[in-house]
Scaffold this motif. Structure first.
Motif, PDB file in Angstrom:
ATOM      1  N   LYS A 139       1.248  -1.120   0.295  1.00 53.87           N
ATOM      2  CA  LYS A 139       0.220  -0.213   0.169  1.00 53.87           C
ATOM      3  C   LYS A 139       1.007   0.942   0.180  1.00 53.87           C
ATOM      4  N   LEU A 140      -0.128   2.533  -0.573  1.00 55.87           N
ATOM      5  CA  LEU A 140       0.858   3.429  -0.438  1.00 55.87           C
ATOM      6  C   LEU A 140       1.171   3.896   0.535  1.00 55.87           C
ATOM      7  N   THR A 141       1.980   4.960   0.881  1.00 52.07           N
ATOM      8  CA  THR A 141       2.387   5.906   2.127  1.00 52.07           C
ATOM      9  C   THR A 141       1.429   7.201   1.509  1.00 52.07           C
ATOM     10  N   LYS A 142       1.509   8.098   2.678  1.00 48.80           N
ATOM     11  CA  LYS A 142       0.976   9.762   2.784  1.00 48.80           C
ATOM     12  C   LYS A 142       1.718  10.046   1.528  1.00 48.80           C
ATOM     13  N   CYS A 164      -5.602   1.871  -3.265  1.00 56.53           N
ATOM     14  CA  CYS A 164      -4.577   1.761  -4.324  1.00 56.53           C
ATOM     15  C   CYS A 164      -4.106   0.189  -5.271  1.00 56.53           C
ATOM     16  N   LYS A 179      -5.115   5.311   0.109  1.00 58.82           N
ATOM     17  CA  LYS A 179      -4.673   4.015   0.569  1.00 58.82           C
ATOM     18  C   LYS A 179      -5.716   2.424   0.842  1.00 58.82           C
ATOM     19  N   GLN A 180      -7.217   3.070   0.864  1.00 62.10           N
ATOM     20  CA  GLN A 180      -7.608   1.595   0.722  1.00 62.10           C
ATOM     21  C   GLN A 180      -7.776   0.888  -0.833  1.00 62.10           C
ATOM     22  N   ILE A 213       1.466   9.506  -2.313  1.00 66.58           N
ATOM     23  CA  ILE A 213       0.253   9.506  -2.762  1.00 66.58           C
ATOM     24  C   ILE A 213       0.580  11.488  -3.138  1.00 66.58           C
TER      25      ILE A 213
END
Length: 168
Positions: free
Chosen positions: A30-33, A138, A135-136, A36
């Protein structure tokens, strides 16, 4: 080939899809803040950018990657498809065009965040929801991009429209 990712606003899932397509994001988690926030055009386009094809770059196979925000206009994608068919018919253009809908990947929290941030200009409320939504979804977006690329390679039509309904 020319890839065009489309959705309602053209600035969230489409920007993520373009970044995944261009190998600018990690695909194994998952991507980080921060990742993103560094995606080009993520939450940066406005209503004035709607209906405009936004160029994101060339992929590793030399294919152009674009995005477009279409709102609820059901005529944008058919118009692009018809224009592409016309260009194929009337010119020497022979590039395959793949139009892929990213809307089915959008979670509710991202819709709310987009409305607050882009619609009402309340970024301090909308932005955290957009990041949570990104994040949900990606992993779904990355899978959609991979399937879009596969369709581009395997389908023989000159213009391909992918609704991607199975990503709901």
């Amino acid at each position: 080939m020319i890839y065009i990712y489309n959705d309602y606003g053209g600035t969230h899932t489409t920007s993520l899809a373009a970044a995944y397509h261009l190998n600018k994001l990690p695909t194994n988690r998952k991507l980080t803040k921060e990742e993103i926030h560094h995606v080009r055009y993520f939450n940066k386009l406005t209503k004035h950018d709607l209906g405009k094809l936004i160029f994101h770059g060339m992929d590793d196979e030399g294919n152009a990657v674009y995005t477009i925000g279409r709102r609820n206009n059901k005529y944008v994608v058919p118009a692009i498809k018809d224009l592409a068919a016309l260009l194929h018919e009337r010119t020497s253009m022979n590039e395959k065009i793949i139009i892929s809908n990213t809307s089915p990947t959008v979670p509710f929290v991202m819709s709310v965040g987009g409305f607050l941030s882009r619609g009402l200009n309340i970024n301090f409320l909308g932005e955290p929801l957009l990041v949570a939504g990104a994040k949900q979804c990606c992993v779904k977006i990355n899978r959609l991009v991979e399937e879009t690329k596969q369709a581009g390679h395997s389908m023989t039509a000159k213009v391909i429209v992918l609704e991607n309904k199975k990503f709901h």
